[in-house]
Design a protein around this motif. Structure first.
Motif, PDB file in Angstrom:
ATOM      1  N   VAL A 105      39.220  17.086  -2.255  1.00 37.22           N
ATOM      2  CA  VAL A 105      39.098  17.099  -3.715  1.00 37.22           C
ATOM      3  C   VAL A 105      40.474  16.909  -4.330  1.00 37.22           C
ATOM      4  O   VAL A 105      41.499  17.135  -3.683  1.00 37.22           O
ATOM      5  N   THR A 106      40.486  16.520  -5.580  1.00 40.10           N
ATOM      6  CA  THR A 106      41.711  16.460  -6.361  1.00 40.10           C
ATOM      7  C   THR A 106      41.390  16.871  -7.786  1.00 40.10           C
ATOM      8  O   THR A 106      40.229  16.997  -8.166  1.00 40.10           O
ATOM      9  N   SER A 107      42.416  17.069  -8.554  1.00 41.46           N
ATOM     10  CA  SER A 107      42.243  17.430  -9.964  1.00 41.46           C
ATOM     11  C   SER A 107      42.231  16.167 -10.824  1.00 41.46           C
ATOM     12  O   SER A 107      42.710  15.112 -10.402  1.00 41.46           O
ATOM     13  N   ASP A 108      41.710  16.303 -12.032  1.00 41.75           N
ATOM     14  CA  ASP A 108      41.763  15.202 -13.000  1.00 41.75           C
ATOM     15  C   ASP A 108      43.203  14.724 -13.179  1.00 41.75           C
ATOM     16  O   ASP A 108      43.472  13.526 -13.251  1.00 41.75           O
ATOM     17  N   GLU A 109      44.129  15.685 -13.234  1.00 42.58           N
ATOM     18  CA  GLU A 109      45.535  15.360 -13.472  1.00 42.58           C
ATOM     19  C   GLU A 109      46.123  14.541 -12.318  1.00 42.58           C
ATOM     20  O   GLU A 109      46.812  13.538 -12.535  1.00 42.58           O
ATOM     21  N   ALA A 110      45.842  14.967 -11.092  1.00 39.92           N
ATOM     22  CA  ALA A 110      46.357  14.236  -9.929  1.00 39.92           C
ATOM     23  C   ALA A 110      45.665  12.881  -9.789  1.00 39.92           C
ATOM     24  O   ALA A 110      46.288  11.897  -9.372  1.00 39.92           O
ATOM     25  N   TRP A 111      44.391  12.797 -10.158  1.00 38.71           N
ATOM     26  CA  TRP A 111      43.665  11.532 -10.118  1.00 38.71           C
ATOM     27  C   TRP A 111      44.331  10.512 -11.047  1.00 38.71           C
ATOM     28  O   TRP A 111      44.504   9.344 -10.689  1.00 38.71           O
ATOM     29  N   THR A 112      44.721  10.957 -12.222  1.00 39.68           N
ATOM     30  CA  THR A 112      45.409  10.074 -13.166  1.00 39.68           C
ATOM     31  C   THR A 112      46.714   9.568 -12.559  1.00 39.68           C
ATOM     32  O   THR A 112      47.038   8.378 -12.653  1.00 39.68           O
ATOM     33  N   GLU A 113      47.466  10.466 -11.910  1.00 41.53           N
ATOM     34  CA  GLU A 113      48.710  10.064 -11.254  1.00 41.53           C
ATOM     35  C   GLU A 113      48.442   9.075 -10.121  1.00 41.53           C
ATOM     36  O   GLU A 113      49.176   8.093  -9.959  1.00 41.53           O
ATOM     37  N   LEU A 114      47.403   9.319  -9.341  1.00 40.32           N
ATOM     38  CA  LEU A 114      47.056   8.415  -8.242  1.00 40.32           C
ATOM     39  C   LEU A 114      46.710   7.029  -8.781  1.00 40.32           C
ATOM     40  O   LEU A 114      47.172   6.018  -8.232  1.00 40.32           O
ATOM     41  N   GLN A 115      45.933   6.970  -9.828  1.00 42.61           N
ATOM     42  CA  GLN A 115      45.552   5.682 -10.408  1.00 42.61           C
ATOM     43  C   GLN A 115      46.768   4.936 -10.944  1.00 42.61           C
ATOM     44  O   GLN A 115      46.832   3.710 -10.866  1.00 42.61           O
ATOM     45  N   THR A 116      47.736   5.664 -11.475  1.00 42.44           N
ATOM     46  CA  THR A 116      48.987   5.030 -11.910  1.00 42.44           C
ATOM     47  C   THR A 116      49.692   4.408 -10.711  1.00 42.44           C
ATOM     48  O   THR A 116      50.186   3.275 -10.798  1.00 42.44           O
ATOM     49  N   GLY A 117      49.729   5.128  -9.586  1.00 39.95           N
ATOM     50  CA  GLY A 117      50.329   4.589  -8.366  1.00 39.95           C
ATOM     51  C   GLY A 117      49.637   3.331  -7.884  1.00 39.95           C
ATOM     52  O   GLY A 117      50.285   2.382  -7.433  1.00 39.95           O
ATOM     53  N   VAL A 118      48.315   3.287  -7.989  1.00 42.99           N
ATOM     54  CA  VAL A 118      47.559   2.084  -7.607  1.00 42.99           C
ATOM     55  C   VAL A 118      47.928   0.932  -8.539  1.00 42.99           C
ATOM     56  O   VAL A 118      48.218  -0.181  -8.086  1.00 42.99           O
ATOM     57  N   ARG A 119      47.936   1.186  -9.855  1.00 44.42           N
ATOM     58  CA  ARG A 119      48.273   0.132 -10.819  1.00 44.42           C
ATOM     59  C   ARG A 119      49.676  -0.426 -10.601  1.00 44.42           C
ATOM     60  O   ARG A 119      49.921  -1.609 -10.785  1.00 44.42           O
ATOM     61  N   LEU A 120      50.608   0.444 -10.186  1.00 40.63           N
ATOM     62  CA  LEU A 120      51.983   0.009  -9.951  1.00 40.63           C
ATOM     63  C   LEU A 120      52.182  -0.604  -8.565  1.00 40.63           C
ATOM     64  O   LEU A 120      53.278  -1.053  -8.244  1.00 40.63           O
ATOM     65  N   GLY A 121      51.122  -0.610  -7.753  1.00 40.79           N
ATOM     66  CA  GLY A 121      51.220  -1.184  -6.426  1.00 40.79           C
ATOM     67  C   GLY A 121      51.845  -0.267  -5.391  1.00 40.79           C
ATOM     68  O   GLY A 121      52.136  -0.692  -4.279  1.00 40.79           O
ATOM     69  N   ARG A 122      52.043   0.992  -5.720  1.00 40.05           N
ATOM     70  CA  ARG A 122      52.646   1.940  -4.780  1.00 40.05           C
ATOM     71  C   ARG A 122      51.618   2.541  -3.835  1.00 40.05           C
ATOM     72  O   ARG A 122      51.979   3.050  -2.776  1.00 40.05           O
ATOM     73  N   ILE A 123      50.368   2.526  -4.249  1.00 37.94           N
ATOM     74  CA  ILE A 123      49.267   3.037  -3.438  1.00 37.94           C
ATOM     75  C   ILE A 123      48.269   1.895  -3.305  1.00 37.94           C
ATOM     76  O   ILE A 123      47.911   1.269  -4.301  1.00 37.94           O
ATOM     77  N   PRO A 124      47.824   1.618  -2.074  1.00 40.29           N
ATOM     78  CA  PRO A 124      46.899   0.493  -1.912  1.00 40.29           C
ATOM     79  C   PRO A 124      45.550   0.762  -2.580  1.00 40.29           C
ATOM     80  O   PRO A 124      45.074   1.896  -2.600  1.00 40.29           O
ATOM     81  N   GLU A 125      44.970  -0.294  -3.133  1.00 38.47           N
ATOM     82  CA  GLU A 125      43.624  -0.174  -3.692  1.00 38.47           C
ATOM     83  C   GLU A 125      42.665   0.033  -2.544  1.00 38.47           C
ATOM     84  O   GLU A 125      42.771  -0.607  -1.506  1.00 38.47           O
ATOM     85  N   THR A 126      41.749   0.956  -2.730  1.00 36.75           N
ATOM     86  CA  THR A 126      40.755   1.249  -1.702  1.00 36.75           C
ATOM     87  C   THR A 126      39.545   1.887  -2.365  1.00 36.75           C
ATOM     88  O   THR A 126      39.559   2.170  -3.566  1.00 36.75           O
ATOM     89  N   ASP A 127      38.528   2.134  -1.589  1.00 37.83           N
ATOM     90  CA  ASP A 127      37.333   2.811  -2.076  1.00 37.83           C
ATOM     91  C   ASP A 127      37.614   4.310  -2.101  1.00 37.83           C
ATOM     92  O   ASP A 127      37.793   4.933  -1.057  1.00 37.83           O
ATOM     93  N   TRP A 128      37.682   4.891  -3.283  1.00 39.15           N
ATOM     94  CA  TRP A 128      37.974   6.311  -3.442  1.00 39.15           C
ATOM     95  C   TRP A 128      36.697   7.135  -3.630  1.00 39.15           C
ATOM     96  O   TRP A 128      36.765   8.296  -4.024  1.00 39.15           O
ATOM     97  N   SER A 129      35.541   6.571  -3.319  1.00 35.52           N
ATOM     98  CA  SER A 129      34.285   7.279  -3.570  1.00 35.52           C
ATOM     99  C   SER A 129      34.150   8.564  -2.752  1.00 35.52           C
ATOM    100  O   SER A 129      33.373   9.446  -3.107  1.00 35.52           O
ATOM    101  N   TRP A 130      34.896   8.697  -1.690  1.00 33.89           N
ATOM    102  CA  TRP A 130      34.854   9.898  -0.849  1.00 33.89           C
ATOM    103  C   TRP A 130      35.612  11.069  -1.480  1.00 33.89           C
ATOM    104  O   TRP A 130      35.472  12.205  -1.052  1.00 33.89           O
ATOM    105  N   LEU A 131      36.415  10.801  -2.507  1.00 32.94           N
ATOM    106  CA  LEU A 131      37.269  11.824  -3.108  1.00 32.94           C
ATOM    107  C   LEU A 131      36.566  12.442  -4.310  1.00 32.94           C
ATOM    108  O   LEU A 131      36.181  11.741  -5.252  1.00 32.94           O
TER     109      LEU A 131
END
Length: 129
Positions: free
Chosen positions: A3-29
């Protein structure tokens, strides 16, 4: 279950948009909102923790979860609280062990993160066997 928090999810999505985190299926989270008591706990942890780390630490402490982070200050706080603790490598290994992603997908994600500056203790999850 991870699990993650709404706040951390927002940070993760920012990382994806910036290309720092690979795009993937996050449906398991599973993404959780903080209760009022958890929001108070989050506020007490900031600073030195950022919003995402503080929110996840509040969730872990109040709901009895393990805490997953690579943030040095957040890891120190989790140890102080006596919480079970892991990081990126542990998460990738868990996802592979649970069959949520393949070993190849985990290594691909790890290689991407290393290329973006992540300091990994291993180059491949195969080194953990």
């Amino acid at each position: 279950m991870l699990v993650t928090s709404d706040e951390a999810w927002t940070e993760l999505q920012t990382g994806v948009r910036l290309g720092r985190i690979p795009e993937t299926d996050w449906s398991w989270l599973t993404i959780l909102s903080l209760t009022e008591a958890e929001q108070v706990a989050q506020d007490e942890l900031m600073p030195p923790l950022g919003e995402g780390e503080a929110a996840c630490l509040a969730l872990a402490r109040n709901r009895g979860y393990a805490f997953l982070t690579d943030d040095r200050v957040a890891r120190r706080e989790a140890r102080r609280m006596g919480l079970p603790l892991s990081g990126t490598i542990g998460v990738l290994k868990t996802l592979v062990d649970e069959g949520r992603i393949s070993p190849e997908e985990a290594d691909e994600a790890l290689q991407h993160m290393i290329a973006m500056g992540y300091h990994s203790p291993v180059r491949s999850l195969g080194e953990l066997r």
